[in-house]
Design an enzyme around this catalytic site. Structure first.
Site, mmCIF file in Angstrom:
data_model
loop_
_atom_site.group_PDB
_atom_site.id
_atom_site.type_symbol
_atom_site.label_atom_id
_atom_site.label_comp_id
_atom_site.label_asym_id
_atom_site.label_seq_id
_atom_site.Cartn_x
_atom_site.Cartn_y
_atom_site.Cartn_z
ATOM 1 N N GLU A 65 18.707 3.044 -22.187
ATOM 2 C CA GLU A 65 20.092 3.078 -22.676
ATOM 3 C C GLU A 65 20.794 1.885 -22.035
ATOM 4 O OE1 GLU A 65 21.423 5.196 -24.845
ATOM 5 O OE2 GLU A 65 19.709 6.540 -25.027
ATOM 6 N N CYS A 107 29.934 1.068 -21.491
ATOM 7 C CA CYS A 107 28.861 0.370 -22.227
ATOM 8 C C CYS A 107 29.211 0.183 -23.693
ATOM 9 C CB CYS A 107 27.557 1.149 -22.098
ATOM 10 S SG CYS A 107 27.711 2.863 -22.624
HETATM 11 P P1 NAD Z 1 22.091 -1.669 -13.411
HETATM 12 O O1 NAD Z 1 21.082 -2.039 -14.425
HETATM 13 O O2 NAD Z 1 22.468 -2.670 -12.390
HETATM 14 O O3 NAD Z 1 21.633 -0.368 -12.580
HETATM 15 C C1 NAD Z 1 21.184 0.821 -13.211
HETATM 16 C C2 NAD Z 1 20.225 1.550 -12.280
HETATM 17 O O4 NAD Z 1 19.120 0.699 -12.007
HETATM 18 C C3 NAD Z 1 20.829 1.915 -10.926
HETATM 19 O O5 NAD Z 1 20.403 3.207 -10.586
HETATM 20 C C4 NAD Z 1 20.264 0.872 -9.965
HETATM 21 O O6 NAD Z 1 20.073 1.373 -8.686
HETATM 22 C C5 NAD Z 1 18.932 0.552 -10.610
HETATM 23 N N1 NAD Z 1 18.519 -0.834 -10.310
HETATM 24 C C6 NAD Z 1 19.316 -1.893 -10.060
HETATM 25 N N2 NAD Z 1 18.584 -3.009 -9.831
HETATM 26 C C7 NAD Z 1 17.282 -2.637 -9.920
HETATM 27 C C8 NAD Z 1 16.057 -3.326 -9.796
HETATM 28 N N3 NAD Z 1 16.008 -4.622 -9.502
HETATM 29 N N4 NAD Z 1 14.917 -2.630 -9.967
HETATM 30 C C9 NAD Z 1 14.946 -1.321 -10.265
HETATM 31 N N5 NAD Z 1 16.101 -0.609 -10.412
HETATM 32 C C10 NAD Z 1 17.248 -1.255 -10.235
HETATM 33 O O7 NAD Z 1 23.366 -1.168 -14.245
HETATM 34 P P2 NAD Z 1 24.782 -0.776 -13.698
HETATM 35 O O8 NAD Z 1 25.457 -2.002 -13.162
HETATM 36 O O9 NAD Z 1 24.707 0.416 -12.822
HETATM 37 O O10 NAD Z 1 25.522 -0.310 -15.052
HETATM 38 C C11 NAD Z 1 26.120 -1.208 -15.932
HETATM 39 C C12 NAD Z 1 25.231 -1.523 -17.111
HETATM 40 O O11 NAD Z 1 24.751 -0.326 -17.711
HETATM 41 C C13 NAD Z 1 25.959 -2.248 -18.216
HETATM 42 O O12 NAD Z 1 25.136 -3.242 -18.740
HETATM 43 C C14 NAD Z 1 26.224 -1.155 -19.259
HETATM 44 O O13 NAD Z 1 26.386 -1.634 -20.568
HETATM 45 C C15 NAD Z 1 24.997 -0.328 -19.116
HETATM 46 N N6 NAD Z 1 25.246 1.041 -19.553
HETATM 47 C C16 NAD Z 1 24.645 1.507 -20.680
HETATM 48 C C17 NAD Z 1 24.921 2.787 -21.113
HETATM 49 C C18 NAD Z 1 24.300 3.364 -22.348
HETATM 50 O O14 NAD Z 1 24.436 4.567 -22.538
HETATM 51 N N7 NAD Z 1 23.659 2.591 -23.191
HETATM 52 C C19 NAD Z 1 25.795 3.588 -20.389
HETATM 53 C C20 NAD Z 1 26.374 3.066 -19.234
HETATM 54 C C21 NAD Z 1 26.097 1.792 -18.820
#
Ligand code: NAD
Length: 468
Positions: free
Chosen positions: A219, A253
């Site tokens: 997602e 998002c």
């Molecule tokens: P992110 O990708 O930075 O982090 C998401 C998760 O991944 C967190 O739990 C984090 O700890 C983990 N993570 C971070 N870096 C990692 C790595 N190098 N290796 C493995 N895991 C890692 O996202 P965010 O900043 O928490 O959220 C914002 C993003 O999420 C935006 O791009 C937004 O559009 C998207 N989003 C999508 C939806 C949806 O339903 N499609 C909903 C909310 C947010």
């Protein structure tokens, strides 16, 4: 993390997974009454923690009580109610019409849980996006490890406490931590991974899942456009746009990332947007209890960079120490600017313009497929053409975000904005492997399909022609 700590973390995680696998194999999670009793206990626990969740969201990024309830707590309770109400119906094997080729038979679809599931949640709706997949994964009969976001520490703590108070660790648990913990979790073999977050990290997750051919839902985010033509009531559009863009401080998002307005309405649109922002958040939005903060200083810096060299039509005030950036409108940014190249994820609204439909194509087709798509218009053929021409996860005509609010609509992205859908029964199905079963009757066993085949070809052709 030093090597000793890393080994300890990996040992703890593989112990938890091993216990969860053992518990799953015991078949306990397949017992519907057991699942129901735990979902009900989870509801009691969540309701008892309502204020704690609201306070935590406020501490994490000054989210107001109203938005916390509207966009997180209320939806979680609705999904839980839905799962409790329909679980037995959803989980029941469904009789499917049989085919002449299987005759005589009774055909069914069984929904079986995958097994042990990893859920990785983001920070922007930290309670909702950890709990909603958790509820449906458990309803479907899986065991679950959730990793809530490290950026919303207060909310993550409440999530961990709620899960701990209801479930044995061998059934569901929350492991808090940052990139190291995510990496350690992703190094394990899972039966299913459900990730919500950025497209960049989504690629890392997909690679980790590929190692074991683990099914994965991604997602993700992206740049969701909002097209506005000149047939609309601009005041109503401004009301909805200011709500949809600046809810959660623009950190949604499915927020409209940018606007593409018909060029002849641009000036008036900007004017009504300014009036509307002032009406909602006042002269000084920093003092408004309803306007959240940016999650951390890194993101403030990122947004500040995006604004560099932009023509700011309104707002643009930044207080980096307080993680504050005011609702901001940018007039006609360059398509090659960083602002138009990456997902904004903050309270900055670029306004682009179009005169012809080719102008819209030039913008949208040069950006990856978005999670959402919005069009404001009263022109039926324009609406039909735009929603059919462009590919996106889901959309709304004449409003924003609300497709998320109908649990009957599957929610998810396409291409760079993700894969797999959930919400309501779609969520239950996402966390279930659909198993087709054919129960063959024994009372009739025509010799036709058995060798020798000589002389049977013409009947075979007829069967396929009329009944295949
Ligand atoms: P992110 O990708 O930075 O982090 C998401 C998760 O991944 C967190 O739990 C984090 O700890 C983990 N993570 C971070 N870096 C990692 C790595 N190098 N290796 C493995 N895991 C890692 O996202 P965010 O900043 O928490 O959220 C914002 C993003 O999420 C935006 O791009 C937004 O559009 C998207 N989003 C999508 C939806 C949806 O339903 N499609 C909903 C909310 C947010």
């Amino acid at each position: 993390m030093n090597t000793f700590k890393k080994t300890l973390v990996l040992d703890t995680i593989s112990n938890i997974i091993s216990h969860q696998r053992g518990f799953f194999k015991s078949q306990k999670t397949k017992d519907l009454d057991y699942r129901l009793s735990l979902l009900k206990a989870l509801k009691v626990e969540i309701l008892a923690n309502e204020q704690a969740v609201i306070d935590a969201l406020n501490k994490d990024f000054k989210k107001s009580e109203f938005e916390a309830y509207l966009s997180e707590f209320g939806i979680v309770i609705s999904e839980l109610n839905l799962a409790i109400k329909h679980l037995k119906k959803w989980a029941k094997p469904k009789r499917i019409k049989s085919s002449l080729l299987t005759f005589p038979s009774k055909d069914y679809l069984y929904q079986e849980p995958f097994g042990t599931i990893l859920i990785l949640a983001p920070w922007n709706y930290p309670f909702l996006l950890a709990m909603e997949p958790l509820i449906m994964a458990l309803a479907a009969g899986n065991t679950v490890v959730v990793k809530p976001s490290e950026l919303t520490v207060h909310t993550s703590k409440v999530i961990t406490r709620i899960i701990k108070n209801v479930f044995p660790e061998s059934h569901a648990t929350s492991i808090e931590g940052g990139v190291e913990i995510s990496t350690a979790l992703l190094a394990q073999k899972w039966d299913y991974i459900f990730f919500t977050g950025s497209t960049k990290i989504g690629k890392i997750v997909a690679q980790a899942a590929a190692k074991y051919l683990t099914p994965v839902v991604l997602e993700l985010g992206g740049k969701s456009p909002c097209i506005i033509d000149d047939s609309v009531n601009l005041k109503l559009v401004a009301r909805r746009l200011v709500w949809g863009k600046f809810l959660n401080g623009g950190q949604t998002c499915i927020a409209p990332d940018y606007v593409i307005a018909k060029s002849n309405i641009k000036q008036e649109l900007i004017a009504v947007l300014k009036t509307e922002i002032l009406r909602r958040y006042g002269e000084n939005p920093e003092g408004s209890p309803d306007f959240p903060r940016i999650i951390n200083k890194n993101n403030i810096k990122r947004l500040e960079t995006l604004l560099m060299d932009s023509s700011i039509a309104f707002g643009g005030e930044i207080n980096a120490n307080e993680c504050y950036i005011s609702p901001t409108i940018v007039d006609e940014p360059n398509l090659n600017s960083q602002l138009m190249q990456e997902e904004i994820f903050g309270p900055i609204l670029p306004i682009l313009t179009y005169d012809t439909e080719e102008d819209i194509e030039q913008i949208i087709w040069n950006i990856e497929k978005p999670l959402s798509f919005y069009v404001f218009s009263n022109n039926t053929s324009f609406i039909k053409e735009t929603i059919e021409k462009y590919s996106f996860g889901g959309g709304v005509i004449n409003d924003l975000l609300i497709h998320f609010g109908n649990h009957r609509l599957p929610f998810g992205g396409v291409g760079a904005s993700g894969m797999g859908k959930y919400h309501g029964k779609h969520g239950f199905n996402t966390f279930s492997n659909t198993k087709p079963i054919v129960k063959r009757g024994n009372w009739f066993d025509p010799s036709f399909r058995y060798a020798p085949y000589k002389g049977k070809m013409s009947l075979l052709r007829t069967v396929f022609k009329y009944f295949g």
